[in-house]
Design a protein around this motif. Structure first.
Motif, PDB file in Angstrom:
ATOM      1  N   TRP A 103       0.832  -1.197   0.000  1.00 15.40           N
ATOM      2  CA  TRP A 103       0.000   0.000   0.000  1.00 15.40           C
ATOM      3  C   TRP A 103       0.869   1.251   0.000  1.00 15.40           C
ATOM      4  O   TRP A 103       1.533   1.556   0.992  1.00 15.40           O
ATOM      5  CB  TRP A 103      -0.914   0.003   1.228  1.00 15.40           C
ATOM      6  N   THR A 104       0.905   1.965  -1.077  1.00 13.63           N
ATOM      7  CA  THR A 104       1.513   3.293  -1.267  1.00 13.63           C
ATOM      8  C   THR A 104       3.032   3.324  -1.143  1.00 13.63           C
ATOM      9  O   THR A 104       3.642   4.331  -1.495  1.00 13.63           O
ATOM     10  CB  THR A 104       0.945   4.354  -0.289  1.00 13.63           C
ATOM     11  N   LEU A 105       3.671   2.260  -0.672  1.00 14.40           N
ATOM     12  CA  LEU A 105       5.109   2.311  -0.426  1.00 14.40           C
ATOM     13  C   LEU A 105       5.934   1.566  -1.472  1.00 14.40           C
ATOM     14  O   LEU A 105       6.836   2.148  -2.082  1.00 14.40           O
ATOM     15  CB  LEU A 105       5.429   1.740   0.969  1.00 14.40           C
ATOM     16  N   LEU A 106       5.672   0.272  -1.662  1.00 14.92           N
ATOM     17  CA  LEU A 106       6.563  -0.551  -2.470  1.00 14.92           C
ATOM     18  C   LEU A 106       6.584  -0.136  -3.934  1.00 14.92           C
ATOM     19  O   LEU A 106       7.651  -0.052  -4.547  1.00 14.92           O
ATOM     20  CB  LEU A 106       6.181  -2.028  -2.354  1.00 14.92           C
ATOM     21  N   SER A 107       5.413   0.141  -4.507  1.00 12.39           N
ATOM     22  CA  SER A 107       5.374   0.462  -5.944  1.00 12.39           C
ATOM     23  C   SER A 107       6.231   1.674  -6.296  1.00 12.39           C
ATOM     24  O   SER A 107       7.052   1.599  -7.224  1.00 12.39           O
ATOM     25  CB  SER A 107       3.922   0.674  -6.394  1.00 12.39           C
ATOM     26  N   PRO A 108       6.097   2.812  -5.598  1.00  7.96           N
ATOM     27  CA  PRO A 108       6.961   3.950  -5.950  1.00  7.96           C
ATOM     28  C   PRO A 108       8.432   3.704  -5.641  1.00  7.96           C
ATOM     29  O   PRO A 108       9.306   4.217  -6.345  1.00  7.96           O
ATOM     30  CB  PRO A 108       6.402   5.107  -5.107  1.00  7.96           C
ATOM     31  N   ILE A 109       8.732   2.895  -4.622  1.00  8.65           N
ATOM     32  CA  ILE A 109      10.136   2.576  -4.337  1.00  8.65           C
ATOM     33  C   ILE A 109      10.736   1.799  -5.492  1.00  8.65           C
ATOM     34  O   ILE A 109      11.820   2.128  -5.995  1.00  8.65           O
ATOM     35  CB  ILE A 109      10.257   1.775  -3.025  1.00  8.65           C
ATOM     36  N   ILE A 110      10.020   0.772  -5.954  1.00 11.76           N
ATOM     37  CA  ILE A 110      10.519  -0.047  -7.061  1.00 11.76           C
ATOM     38  C   ILE A 110      10.601   0.777  -8.335  1.00 11.76           C
ATOM     39  O   ILE A 110      11.583   0.694  -9.090  1.00 11.76           O
ATOM     40  CB  ILE A 110       9.621  -1.276  -7.274  1.00 11.76           C
ATOM     41  N   ARG A 111       9.586   1.593  -8.591  1.00 14.31           N
ATOM     42  CA  ARG A 111       9.588   2.419  -9.804  1.00 14.31           C
ATOM     43  C   ARG A 111      10.775   3.374  -9.816  1.00 14.31           C
ATOM     44  O   ARG A 111      11.496   3.485 -10.829  1.00 14.31           O
ATOM     45  CB  ARG A 111       8.275   3.200  -9.899  1.00 14.31           C
ATOM     46  N   ASP A 112      11.014   4.056  -8.700  1.00 10.31           N
ATOM     47  CA  ASP A 112      12.125   5.008  -8.647  1.00 10.31           C
ATOM     48  C   ASP A 112      13.472   4.296  -8.731  1.00 10.31           C
ATOM     49  O   ASP A 112      14.408   4.790  -9.377  1.00 10.31           O
ATOM     50  CB  ASP A 112      12.053   5.827  -7.350  1.00 10.31           C
ATOM     51  N   GLU A 159      17.516  -0.521   9.883  1.00  9.66           N
ATOM     52  CA  GLU A 159      17.279   0.902  10.111  1.00  9.66           C
ATOM     53  C   GLU A 159      15.800   1.168   9.873  1.00  9.66           C
ATOM     54  O   GLU A 159      15.143   0.456   9.084  1.00  9.66           O
ATOM     55  CB  GLU A 159      18.145   1.757   9.180  1.00  9.66           C
ATOM     56  N   VAL A 160      15.255   2.162  10.548  1.00  9.21           N
ATOM     57  CA  VAL A 160      13.831   2.460  10.427  1.00  9.21           C
ATOM     58  C   VAL A 160      13.547   3.102   9.075  1.00  9.21           C
ATOM     59  O   VAL A 160      14.205   4.060   8.675  1.00  9.21           O
ATOM     60  CB  VAL A 160      13.374   3.397  11.557  1.00  9.21           C
ATOM     61  N   LEU A 161      12.576   2.545   8.364  1.00  7.38           N
ATOM     62  CA  LEU A 161      12.139   3.113   7.092  1.00  7.38           C
ATOM     63  C   LEU A 161      10.968   4.065   7.301  1.00  7.38           C
ATOM     64  O   LEU A 161      10.953   5.176   6.761  1.00  7.38           O
ATOM     65  CB  LEU A 161      11.735   1.999   6.129  1.00  7.38           C
ATOM     66  N   VAL A 283      22.679  -0.729  -0.774  1.00  8.68           N
ATOM     67  CA  VAL A 283      22.929   0.664  -0.371  1.00  8.68           C
ATOM     68  C   VAL A 283      22.066   1.615  -1.192  1.00  8.68           C
ATOM     69  O   VAL A 283      21.408   2.510  -0.640  1.00  8.68           O
ATOM     70  CB  VAL A 283      24.421   1.011  -0.531  1.00  8.68           C
ATOM     71  N   THR A 284      22.062   1.420  -2.512  1.00  8.43           N
ATOM     72  CA  THR A 284      21.258   2.295  -3.365  1.00  8.43           C
ATOM     73  C   THR A 284      19.773   2.080  -3.128  1.00  8.43           C
ATOM     74  O   THR A 284      18.994   3.041  -3.160  1.00  8.43           O
ATOM     75  CB  THR A 284      21.605   2.059  -4.840  1.00  8.43           C
ATOM     76  N   PHE A 285      19.363   0.838  -2.858  1.00  2.67           N
ATOM     77  CA  PHE A 285      17.943   0.581  -2.585  1.00  2.67           C
ATOM     78  C   PHE A 285      17.504   1.297  -1.310  1.00  2.67           C
ATOM     79  O   PHE A 285      16.422   1.890  -1.259  1.00  2.67           O
ATOM     80  CB  PHE A 285      17.677  -0.918  -2.458  1.00  2.67           C
ATOM     81  N   ARG A 286      18.331   1.259  -0.285  1.00  2.00           N
ATOM     82  CA  ARG A 286      17.990   1.935   0.963  1.00  2.00           C
ATOM     83  C   ARG A 286      17.851   3.443   0.736  1.00  2.00           C
ATOM     84  O   ARG A 286      16.926   4.082   1.264  1.00  2.00           O
ATOM     85  CB  ARG A 286      19.044   1.647   2.020  1.00  2.00           C
ATOM     86  N   GLU A 287      18.750   4.016  -0.053  1.00  2.00           N
ATOM     87  CA  GLU A 287      18.678   5.447  -0.330  1.00  2.00           C
ATOM     88  C   GLU A 287      17.376   5.798  -1.036  1.00  2.00           C
ATOM     89  O   GLU A 287      16.688   6.769  -0.672  1.00  2.00           O
ATOM     90  CB  GLU A 287      19.868   5.868  -1.181  1.00  2.00           C
ATOM     91  N   VAL A 288      17.028   5.000  -2.056  1.00  4.95           N
ATOM     92  CA  VAL A 288      15.794   5.260  -2.806  1.00  4.95           C
ATOM     93  C   VAL A 288      14.580   5.092  -1.896  1.00  4.95           C
ATOM     94  O   VAL A 288      13.656   5.908  -1.918  1.00  4.95           O
ATOM     95  CB  VAL A 288      15.695   4.309  -4.020  1.00  4.95           C
ATOM     96  N   ALA A 289      14.564   4.043  -1.082  1.00  6.67           N
ATOM     97  CA  ALA A 289      13.425   3.785  -0.205  1.00  6.67           C
ATOM     98  C   ALA A 289      13.189   4.952   0.748  1.00  6.67           C
ATOM     99  O   ALA A 289      12.045   5.406   0.942  1.00  6.67           O
ATOM    100  CB  ALA A 289      13.650   2.494   0.584  1.00  6.67           C
ATOM    101  N   HIS A 290      14.253   5.478   1.339  1.00  8.89           N
ATOM    102  CA  HIS A 290      14.099   6.618   2.254  1.00  8.89           C
ATOM    103  C   HIS A 290      13.599   7.858   1.504  1.00  8.89           C
ATOM    104  O   HIS A 290      12.744   8.598   2.014  1.00  8.89           O
ATOM    105  CB  HIS A 290      15.428   6.911   2.950  1.00  8.89           C
ATOM    106  N   ASP A 291      14.114   8.098   0.319  1.00  9.07           N
ATOM    107  CA  ASP A 291      13.664   9.250  -0.472  1.00  9.07           C
ATOM    108  C   ASP A 291      12.166   9.155  -0.767  1.00  9.07           C
ATOM    109  O   ASP A 291      11.424  10.139  -0.630  1.00  9.07           O
ATOM    110  CB  ASP A 291      14.441   9.340  -1.792  1.00  9.07           C
TER     111      ASP A 291
END
Length: 306
Positions: A103-112, A159-161, A283-291
């Motif tokens: 819900w609202t989180l995974l799709s934009p993370i994967i897309r970005d 780390e907390v997302l 590392v890059t996935f964590r950066e994108v997820a936080h953004d």
């Protein structure tokens, strides 16, 4: 075969001049001449015809030139891909997740992530919290999105997302839907739809704790193994349930979401990965997820405070 000698040969073959070839590869002319002779000795035939007047390719040199160029090209490409893989630009990344992340989180993370790093192959694996932790510790999953707290192996880092309170999901026809804010005590007589006990769900843990704090034990009417199943049961009028706040950002037919006045314990999602020699793409996935989460929360805040 020494790649340096191939580079010197290609430089001489293209420049047809030892001096210019030496300048091109940034060495002295004698070094080019010496290394080219060693290459010819290694191959067992002459590549370059030398005279005081000019430099030219032999017939065998003409045959060998495109092959030498291709070898150097493939070598350079291999080095580029190796460096890119080491920096997380290319490669593979396996991602575990619990279902409320959809819900609202995974799709934009994967897309970005795919927009930024299109050459990283992603494998998405839905799994509950404990299974993810075991898979990350075993190295079969690179990074997971799990609720906290969790019993973590020593090798697993977190780390907390995102952190937010739970909300109550009510059938739209329920009288409590008329209230702007609901108290846990208001739910004492309501039937609940919940995850099965054996799932060891963090949401279920928080639900039972909140109900106990309000002085009652939840009456479970139905169980479901996935969040969308629970919301379908709520929509059908079979009960109420608690959901993370980001789930409430997407409209659900027949369901209304309300804040809980006396529910203060946040529900947290963690990024979890293996600490020793992790996949560089983590590392890059964590950066994108936080953004993405920061943008999501900013957008939700603007929507609730127009």
């Amino acid at each position: 075969m020494d790649l340096r000698r191939l580079r010197y040969f290609v430089a001489v073959a293209e420049e047809l001049h030892f001096g210019r070839a030496a300048e091109r590869v940034h060495v002295v002319q004698s070094a080019v001449s010496q290394q080219l002779k060693l290459l010819e000795d290694e191959l067992g035939f002459t590549l370059i015809k030398r005279s005081r007047q000019d430099v030219s390719l032999t017939l065998l040199g003409e045959v060998f030139l495109p092959e030498a160029r291709e070898i150097l090209k493939r070598t350079d490409e291999a080095v580029r891909r190796l460096k890119a893989s080491a920096s997380g630009v290319v490669g593979r990344l396996s991602i575990g997740f619990v279902d409320n992340v959809l819900w609202t989180l995974l799709s934009p993370i994967i897309r970005d992530f795919r927009e930024r790093w299109p050459h990283v192959d992603l494998k998405l694996i839905p799994m509950d919290r404990d299974v993810q932790v075991e898979a990350i510790a075993a190295g079969t999953v690179d990074i997971g999105i799990i609720p906290s707290p969790s019993h973590l192996a020593a090798a697993v880092k977190t780390e907390v997302l995102i952190s937010a309170p739970l909300m109550v999901a009510l059938p739209s026809a329920n009288v409590l839907a008329l209230k702007a804010v609901v108290e846990m005590a208001d739910l004492a007589t309501e039937p609940f739809v919940t995850f099965p006990l054996q799932m060891n769900s963090r949401i279920l843990d928080l639900l039972k704790t909140a109900c106990a704090g309000a002085g009652f034990t939840p009456r479970v009417a139905q169980e479901g193994g996935q969040l969308h199943t629970l919301l379908s049961l709520v929509s059908a009028g079979l009960g109420v349930t608690l959901v993370p706040k980001w789930v409430a950002q997407l409209p659900q037919p027949g369901v209304v979401f309300r804040d809980l006045a006396d529910f203060s314990t946040p529900y947290e999602l963690l990024l979890a990965w293996k600490g020793d020699e992790p996949n560089p793409s983590t590392v890059t996935f964590r950066e994108v997820a936080h953004d993405v989460v920061q943008l999501n929360q900013a957008g939700a805040s603007r929507a609730s405070n127009p």
